[in-house]
Design a protein around this motif. Structure first.
Motif, mmCIF file in Angstrom:
data_model
loop_
_atom_site.group_PDB
_atom_site.id
_atom_site.type_symbol
_atom_site.label_atom_id
_atom_site.label_comp_id
_atom_site.label_asym_id
_atom_site.label_seq_id
_atom_site.Cartn_x
_atom_site.Cartn_y
_atom_site.Cartn_z
ATOM 1 N N ASN A 67 0.841 -1.192 0.000
ATOM 2 C CA ASN A 67 0.000 0.000 0.000
ATOM 3 C C ASN A 67 0.881 1.249 0.000
ATOM 4 O OD1 ASN A 67 0.650 0.798 2.716
ATOM 5 N ND2 ASN A 67 -0.863 -0.650 3.492
ATOM 6 N N ARG A 68 0.249 2.378 -0.139
ATOM 7 C CA ARG A 68 0.975 3.649 -0.269
ATOM 8 C C ARG A 68 1.876 3.927 0.927
ATOM 9 N NH1 ARG A 68 3.179 7.053 -3.664
ATOM 10 N NH2 ARG A 68 3.013 9.214 -3.066
ATOM 11 N N MET A 69 1.397 3.696 2.135
ATOM 12 C CA MET A 69 2.190 3.977 3.337
ATOM 13 C C MET A 69 3.399 3.044 3.423
ATOM 14 S SD MET A 69 2.776 5.945 5.799
ATOM 15 C CE MET A 69 1.332 6.951 5.772
ATOM 16 N N GLU A 70 3.205 1.769 3.129
ATOM 17 C CA GLU A 70 4.332 0.829 3.146
ATOM 18 C C GLU A 70 5.404 1.273 2.148
ATOM 19 O OE1 GLU A 70 2.268 -3.437 4.258
ATOM 20 O OE2 GLU A 70 1.997 -2.649 2.215
ATOM 21 N N TRP A 71 4.946 1.679 0.951
ATOM 22 C CA TRP A 71 5.879 2.109 -0.089
ATOM 23 C C TRP A 71 6.665 3.342 0.354
ATOM 24 C CZ3 TRP A 71 7.975 -0.083 -4.123
ATOM 25 C CH2 TRP A 71 8.675 0.709 -5.026
ATOM 26 N N LYS A 72 5.970 4.309 0.945
ATOM 27 C CA LYS A 72 6.633 5.543 1.390
ATOM 28 C C LYS A 72 7.676 5.245 2.464
ATOM 29 C CE LYS A 72 4.094 9.366 1.690
ATOM 30 N NZ LYS A 72 2.982 10.275 2.021
ATOM 31 N N ILE A 73 7.357 4.353 3.371
ATOM 32 C CA ILE A 73 8.308 3.996 4.439
ATOM 33 C C ILE A 73 9.553 3.347 3.847
ATOM 34 C CG2 ILE A 73 8.670 2.432 6.406
ATOM 35 C CD1 ILE A 73 5.690 3.017 7.148
ATOM 36 N N LEU A 74 9.368 2.428 2.907
ATOM 37 C CA LEU A 74 10.510 1.764 2.273
ATOM 38 C C LEU A 74 11.363 2.760 1.487
ATOM 39 C CD1 LEU A 74 8.916 -1.567 0.991
ATOM 40 C CD2 LEU A 74 10.389 -1.242 2.983
ATOM 41 N N GLN A 75 10.715 3.652 0.757
ATOM 42 C CA GLN A 75 11.454 4.632 -0.041
ATOM 43 C C GLN A 75 12.191 5.634 0.838
ATOM 44 O OE1 GLN A 75 11.951 4.338 -3.416
ATOM 45 N NE2 GLN A 75 11.043 2.404 -2.808
ATOM 46 N N THR A 76 11.581 6.043 1.929
ATOM 47 C CA THR A 76 12.234 6.970 2.860
ATOM 48 C C THR A 76 13.497 6.332 3.437
ATOM 49 O OG1 THR A 76 10.141 8.025 3.417
ATOM 50 C CG2 THR A 76 11.936 8.271 5.012
ATOM 51 N N ALA A 77 13.416 5.059 3.806
ATOM 52 C CA ALA A 77 14.591 4.364 4.347
ATOM 53 C C ALA A 77 15.694 4.266 3.298
ATOM 54 C CB ALA A 77 14.192 2.979 4.841
ATOM 55 N N THR A 78 15.316 3.967 2.051
ATOM 56 C CA THR A 78 16.298 3.863 0.968
ATOM 57 C C THR A 78 16.982 5.198 0.729
ATOM 58 O OG1 THR A 78 15.085 2.074 -0.111
ATOM 59 C CG2 THR A 78 16.596 3.322 -1.481
ATOM 60 N N LEU A 79 16.199 6.268 0.679
ATOM 61 C CA LEU A 79 16.765 7.599 0.436
ATOM 62 C C LEU A 79 17.650 8.053 1.595
ATOM 63 C CD1 LEU A 79 13.727 9.376 -1.238
ATOM 64 C CD2 LEU A 79 15.829 8.548 -2.341
ATOM 65 N N THR A 90 6.498 -4.608 -7.119
ATOM 66 C CA THR A 90 6.405 -3.186 -7.472
ATOM 67 C C THR A 90 5.334 -2.970 -8.540
ATOM 68 O OG1 THR A 90 8.725 -2.852 -6.888
ATOM 69 C CG2 THR A 90 7.725 -1.206 -8.322
ATOM 70 N N GLU A 91 5.328 -3.808 -9.568
ATOM 71 C CA GLU A 91 4.306 -3.705 -10.626
ATOM 72 C C GLU A 91 2.907 -3.943 -10.065
ATOM 73 O OE1 GLU A 91 5.486 -6.469 -13.653
ATOM 74 O OE2 GLU A 91 7.321 -5.349 -14.088
ATOM 75 N N LEU A 92 2.783 -4.948 -9.216
ATOM 76 C CA LEU A 92 1.485 -5.266 -8.620
ATOM 77 C C LEU A 92 0.998 -4.120 -7.729
ATOM 78 C CD1 LEU A 92 -0.641 -7.547 -8.452
ATOM 79 C CD2 LEU A 92 0.612 -8.432 -6.474
ATOM 80 N N SER A 93 1.947 -3.332 -7.219
ATOM 81 C CA SER A 93 1.620 -2.200 -6.352
ATOM 82 C C SER A 93 1.256 -0.949 -7.143
ATOM 83 C CB SER A 93 2.802 -1.912 -5.419
ATOM 84 O OG SER A 93 3.081 -3.038 -4.617
ATOM 85 N N GLY A 94 1.189 -1.080 -8.462
ATOM 86 C CA GLY A 94 0.715 0.027 -9.288
ATOM 87 C C GLY A 94 1.793 0.803 -10.005
ATOM 88 N N PHE A 95 3.036 0.368 -9.929
ATOM 89 C CA PHE A 95 4.124 1.048 -10.614
ATOM 90 C C PHE A 95 4.440 0.304 -11.906
ATOM 91 C CE2 PHE A 95 4.617 2.072 -6.167
ATOM 92 C CZ PHE A 95 4.764 3.442 -6.211
#
Length: 126
Positions: A41-53, A111-116
């Motif tokens: 979901n959107r929140m899970e994705w944002k958390i993962l991306q924030t950690a990566t950045l 990632t594709e299944l998540s809408g990207f």
């Protein structure tokens, strides 16, 4: 007997929970291994991306392109650990037993299944 019956009641329950929470769930067979994964979901994705950045920041706080590239594998591991339903793994290190491309393929599919990725929806001009 369905695949979920074969994989057991715990996997079946986890799939149901994921679907009840609005996630899409898919199965893929790579080599001799079955994998069941879900969308993020959107929140899970944002958390993962924030950690990566955060891990790609230089000492002065700017983005370090080299560090960003170095963290690609770690980012893929994080996506797979979050979206993989079966088999269940406790740590990213558990993924190291698979052939080299499996984790990348799974991360791409989650990632594709998540809408990207490539959209199959066609916009209509109004």
């Amino acid at each position: 007997m369905t695949l979920l019956d074969k994989l057991g009641k715990d996997v079946k329950a986890d799939v149901k929970t994921a679907k009840d929470n609005g996630c899409a769930v898919q199965h893929i067979h790579l080599g001799t291994q079955d994998f069941v994964y879900r969308s993020l979901n959107r929140m899970e994705w944002k958390i993962l991306q924030t950690a990566t950045l955060k891990e790609a920041q230089a000492a002065d706080g700017s983005m370090d392109p080299l560090k960003l590239m170095e963290n690609k594998d770690k980012s893929e591991d994080s996506v797979v650990m979050k979206g993989l339903i079966y088999p269940n793994h406790e740590t990213p290190g558990d993924l190291s037993g698979y052939p080299a491309g499996y984790v990348t393929q799974l991360a791409d599919r989650i990632t594709e299944l998540s809408g990207f990725g490539e959209s199959t929806a066609e916009p209509i001009n109004l």
